[in-house]
Scaffold this motif. Structure first.
Motif, PDB file in Angstrom:
ATOM      1  N   ARG A 107     -50.847  77.354  12.545  1.00  0.00           N
ATOM      2  CA  ARG A 107     -51.357  78.579  11.912  1.00  0.00           C
ATOM      3  C   ARG A 107     -52.703  78.318  11.251  1.00  0.00           C
ATOM      4  O   ARG A 107     -53.622  79.148  11.329  1.00  0.00           O
ATOM      5  CB  ARG A 107     -50.348  79.099  10.893  1.00  0.00           C
ATOM      6  CG  ARG A 107     -49.095  79.707  11.506  1.00  0.00           C
ATOM      7  CD  ARG A 107     -48.335  80.523  10.465  1.00  0.00           C
ATOM      8  NE  ARG A 107     -47.950  79.717   9.321  1.00  0.00           N
ATOM      9  CZ  ARG A 107     -46.799  79.091   9.203  1.00  0.00           C
ATOM     10  NH1 ARG A 107     -45.908  79.161  10.197  1.00  0.00           N
ATOM     11  NH2 ARG A 107     -46.504  78.379   8.127  1.00  0.00           N
TER      12      ARG A 107
ATOM     13  N   ALA B 192     -55.403  78.185  13.928  1.00  0.00           N
ATOM     14  CA  ALA B 192     -55.814  79.524  14.357  1.00  0.00           C
ATOM     15  C   ALA B 192     -56.669  80.203  13.298  1.00  0.00           C
ATOM     16  O   ALA B 192     -57.608  80.935  13.615  1.00  0.00           O
ATOM     17  CB  ALA B 192     -54.592  80.371  14.678  1.00  0.00           C
TER      18      ALA B 192
ATOM     19  N   ARG C 121     -57.527  83.423  18.084  1.00  0.00           N
ATOM     20  CA  ARG C 121     -56.893  84.706  17.761  1.00  0.00           C
ATOM     21  C   ARG C 121     -57.725  85.880  18.271  1.00  0.00           C
ATOM     22  O   ARG C 121     -57.722  86.975  17.709  1.00  0.00           O
ATOM     23  CB  ARG C 121     -56.653  84.817  16.258  1.00  0.00           C
ATOM     24  CG  ARG C 121     -57.756  84.342  15.363  1.00  0.00           C
ATOM     25  CD  ARG C 121     -57.278  84.188  13.905  1.00  0.00           C
ATOM     26  NE  ARG C 121     -58.255  83.507  13.092  1.00  0.00           N
ATOM     27  CZ  ARG C 121     -59.207  84.115  12.381  1.00  0.00           C
ATOM     28  NH1 ARG C 121     -59.262  85.443  12.379  1.00  0.00           N
ATOM     29  NH2 ARG C 121     -60.067  83.433  11.665  1.00  0.00           N
TER      30      ARG C 121
ATOM     31  N   GLU D   4     -55.231  88.603  13.656  1.00  0.00           N
ATOM     32  CA  GLU D   4     -54.656  87.763  12.608  1.00  0.00           C
ATOM     33  C   GLU D   4     -54.243  86.403  13.171  1.00  0.00           C
ATOM     34  O   GLU D   4     -53.962  86.262  14.359  1.00  0.00           O
ATOM     35  CB  GLU D   4     -53.443  88.457  11.984  1.00  0.00           C
ATOM     36  CG  GLU D   4     -53.757  89.792  11.324  1.00  0.00           C
ATOM     37  CD  GLU D   4     -54.697  89.636  10.140  1.00  0.00           C
ATOM     38  OE1 GLU D   4     -54.570  88.610   9.430  1.00  0.00           O
ATOM     39  OE2 GLU D   4     -55.540  90.520   9.927  1.00  0.00           O
ATOM     40  N   ALA D   5     -54.205  85.427  12.284  1.00  0.00           N
ATOM     41  CA  ALA D   5     -53.813  84.078  12.689  1.00  0.00           C
ATOM     42  C   ALA D   5     -52.320  84.032  12.980  1.00  0.00           C
ATOM     43  O   ALA D   5     -51.506  84.565  12.236  1.00  0.00           O
ATOM     44  CB  ALA D   5     -54.170  83.073  11.597  1.00  0.00           C
TER      45      ALA D   5
ATOM     46  N   PRO E 252     -51.522  86.678  23.019  1.00  0.00           N
ATOM     47  CA  PRO E 252     -52.488  85.636  22.635  1.00  0.00           C
ATOM     48  C   PRO E 252     -52.976  84.841  23.837  1.00  0.00           C
ATOM     49  O   PRO E 252     -52.371  84.911  24.913  1.00  0.00           O
ATOM     50  CB  PRO E 252     -51.693  84.760  21.680  1.00  0.00           C
ATOM     51  CG  PRO E 252     -50.279  84.870  22.172  1.00  0.00           C
ATOM     52  CD  PRO E 252     -50.130  86.290  22.664  1.00  0.00           C
TER      53      PRO E 252
END
Length: 239
Positions: free
Chosen positions: A45, A48, A55, A71-72, A102
């Motif tokens: 996370r 990203a 992302r 968003e991540a 993604p």
């Protein structure tokens, strides 16, 4: 934001064969230990969050593909197996939806006695050989609870710069020169052992071969009496 020229080529090829795995980039990160699942997820996370390209999705807005940063987050699966190659092959066989994203995912492979491996699977529109090195370096730092020593650079900034500074006025003379040089050139028809497919695809095979050391050893240009440059001596490259 606009796509870079390279991204647009990959986007176009994906539109020809949506979801193709031809441009899938694998990144194996061997941890050498029993991995902490929560720490792996947190590191991904953070990765990203650090890199917008992970992302970003590529929908068509109006009549043009565009980069849209979200968003991540990341898809992380966990698998226990003694056959890393088979698990990786199955993971690499899954395509990507560039419009909805993604464009990457992660697999944590548990291997008894051999240490765990994180496999990052990315579409080439978001990663190449150079950036794969950066992603591995950053993941290892984040997994260890540290920060990457190198500031993150966002690829979208380069795409905007490229589209702004390399416009039609600048590219037109070069394009005209190549059209003149290639005018009248016919396709080169070579004999093949199989017919070409009607539409290109990514199916193929791996052929292993050995190159003797004396053949692979770099040679001096003077030995062959030719000056250095493209296609000769140390300047030669094969595609």
């Amino acid at each position: 934001m606009p796509l870079s020229f390279g991204q647009e080529r990959l986007w176009f090829l994906d539109r020809l064969t949506p979801g193709s795995t031809e441009f899938t980039v694998p990144l194996f990160i061997r941890l050498g230990e029993r991995a902490d699942l929560d720490a792996v997820h947190a590191a991904l996370r953070a990765l990203a969050g650090r890199h917008e390209i992970l992302r970003t999705r590529y929908p068509v807005i109006g009549d043009q593909p565009r980069q849209v940063v979200g968003e991540a987050g990341v898809e992380l699966r966990e698998a226990a197996t003694t056959d890393l190659a088979a698990e990786a092959t199955a993971e690499l066989g899954r395509g990507f939806d560039l419009a909805d994203g993604p464009v990457w995912r992660a697999l944590l492979v548990r291997s008894d006695g051999a240490g765990d491996t994180v496999l990052l699977t990315l579409h080439h529109i978001a990663c190449d050989g150079w950036s794969a090195v950066t992603l591995e370096r950053d993941f290892r730092a984040l997994y260890a609870g540290a920060e990457s020593p190198v500031p993150a650079l966002q690829y979208a900034d380069h795409a905007v710069w490229q589209r702004t500074h390399l416009g039609d006025d600048l590219l037109a003379p070069g394009l005209a020169a190549w059209r003149t040089a290639l005018e009248g050139v016919e396709p080169l028809h070579l004999p093949t052992d199989r017919p070409r497919p009607a539409l290109r695809d990514g199916r193929g095979a791996v052929v292993n071969f050995a190159v003797p050391g004396d053949v692979a050893r770099p040679c001096s240009c003077e030995r062959h009496g030719t000056p250095p440059g493209p296609g000769t001596g140390r300047g030669a490259r094969s595609g």
